[in-house]
Scaffold this active site. Structure first.
Site, PDB file in Angstrom:
ATOM      1  N   ALA A 121      21.119   4.115   2.919  1.00  5.99           N
ATOM      2  CA  ALA A 121      20.930   4.005   3.672  1.00  5.99           C
ATOM      3  C   ALA A 121      20.204   2.248   4.077  1.00  5.99           C
ATOM      4  O   ALA A 121      20.951   2.038   6.174  1.00  5.99           O
ATOM      5  CB  ALA A 121      18.872   4.474   3.353  1.00  5.99           C
ATOM      6  N   ASP A 164      13.436   5.993   3.843  1.00  2.57           N
ATOM      7  CA  ASP A 164      14.697   4.548   2.488  1.00  2.57           C
ATOM      8  C   ASP A 164      14.654   3.924   4.382  1.00  2.57           C
ATOM      9  O   ASP A 164      15.030   2.333   3.401  1.00  2.57           O
ATOM     10  CB  ASP A 164      15.473   5.087   2.794  1.00  2.57           C
ATOM     11  CG  ASP A 164      15.679   6.343   1.189  1.00  2.57           C
ATOM     12  OD1 ASP A 164      14.670   6.093   0.223  1.00  2.57           O
ATOM     13  OD2 ASP A 164      16.296   7.376   1.001  1.00  2.57           O
TER      14      ASP A 164
END
Length: 395
Positions: A121, A164
């Site tokens: 991410a 995330d």
């Protein structure tokens, strides 16, 4: 390293409470940390390129082998199962919204081993920000969150929620991110009701990151399977109570009251009941944890994080033998307020909130006891100490 015009720092993240529930629209908490991904790049121009066209993307990595080359204005390619997929995924999600014509030339580097801190991410957010900058696109932080999350779901193939990306893009030093993954509303909460500050010395803890020595890819783990099990639990509850079923992609545990679960849990297969039990108990723990954080009760906040890991092990059924060993050791050590598996809990790392006065003793004792059980990781087991940090930004 050659000179680059732009530098993005995209931090890794830790989630002390709110494990495995973002994809079911639950409640989550998190911090960005002061380790992460650095992306240095130049925007291509007619003056900077002699052979390739202005839309070309060329990337090198200090962490992984090989180079990445593609044109940002070309149709999205099929995944190559290579680190370059994350750059192509960022392009894919941006192109759904904007016209892209300028590429970049750059190099990327991660500062910690891969596994449990949402490095994927962090990388996606860095690429989204870089491609937006190159093409004069202004994005608000939550737009970056949604675009990066979409890239990971639709292109990379991980059925994640927003946890995330939100931690990485929205976080502030000295504050806990509290996100409702159903409404997308969020708050940044100073510890103990303090005035907002960028000084981490106000926090009575540091964060220990204990890498098991194993790295893993979420796409190749049981992560997606657990998502489907949660949705199947929700379908069971709807069916048993004669409610209309929604399509699988529109089915979330958050939409079903806990009272319905209590009525139907005995009727459904045990594995689905355990997944739902984790969701509803984690919802309660996050609520309690946010109150504990706001009132400065670090002992309770830490206990709830430990309880979250217990539920992850027994109800969500994740965690390798290595991670469970680290968790059990750190739970027994003085100075550890609380902690849990980091990320999805398949290999990777554990995180802990630690009294800084006990850091050296914790590192020594945990390392000794872990390697006594798993001597094969003597060269790959690592301990890092980090602090909460601001979210992704141009440096």
């Amino acid at each position: 390293m050659k000179e680059y015009q732009y530098h993005i720092f995209s931090p890794y993240r830790v989630c002390p409470l709110g494990a495995h529930v973002d994809h079911q629209h639950g409640l989550v908490t998190g911090f960005a940390i002061n380790k992460g991904v650095d992306l240095w790049f130049n925007i291509n121009s007619e003056d900077s390129l002699r052979e390739a066209n202005i839309s070309h993307v060329h990337l090198e990595s200090k962490t992984f082998e090989g180079v990445v080359d593609f044109d940002i204005d070309a149709p999205s390619q099929v995944r190559e199962h290579h680190w370059g997929d994350y750059a192509r995924g960022a392009k894919y999600a941006l192109k759904k919204r904007f016209s892209l014509s300028k590429g970049i030339t750059g190099v990327i580097q991660g500062s910690l081993p891969v596994g449990g801190l949402s490095s994927s991410a962090a990388v996606l957010i860095a690429y989204v920000m870089a491609f937006a900058k190159a093409n004069d696109i202004t994005l608000q932080p939550f737009e970056v969150v949604k675009i990066a999350s979409e890239a990971e779901r639709e292109y990379i193939g991980l059925n994640n929620g927003l946890l995330d990306q939100a931690c990485i893009a929205l976080s502030k030093k000295n504050q806990l991110l509290f996100l409702d993954c159903d409404s997308n509303e969020y708050r940044l909460i100073p510890f103990g009701g303090q005035q907002q500050s960028t000084d981490n010395s106000q926090l009575p803890f540091e964060i220990g990151i204990f890498f098991s020595g194993l790295t893993r890819s979420l796409v190749n783990s049981d992560y997606n399977l657990r998502v489907y099990e949660c949705k199947t639990a929700a379908w069971n509850m709807l069916a048993y109570t004669e409610q209309p079923l929604k399509t699988f992609d529109k089915t979330f545990l958050r939409d079903i009251p806990k009272a319905t679960f209590e009525k139907t849990r005995i009727a459904m297969p045990a594995r689905f009941a355990r997944r739902a039990e984790h969701f509803y108990s984690e919802y309660r723990r996050v609520r309690q944890g946010v109150t504990a954080w706001e009132t400065g009760n670090l002992k309770l906040f830490g206990k709830l994080s430990f309880d979250s890991c217990e539920s992850s092990i027994h109800n969500y059924e994740c965690g390798s033998p290595e991670l469970i060993a680290i968790y059990e050791i750190m739970r027994s050590l003085p100075g550890v307020y609380g902690g849990r598996f980091s990320g999805a809990g398949f290999k990777g790392a554990c995180i802990a909130l630690v009294d800084p006065a006990h850091k050296s003793d914790i590192e020594h004792e945990l390392t000794k006891r872990y390697l006594a059980q798993f001597p094969e990781y003597e060269n790959t087991f690592k301990v890092f100490w980090v602090t909460p940090d601001d979210g992704a930004r141009f440096v």
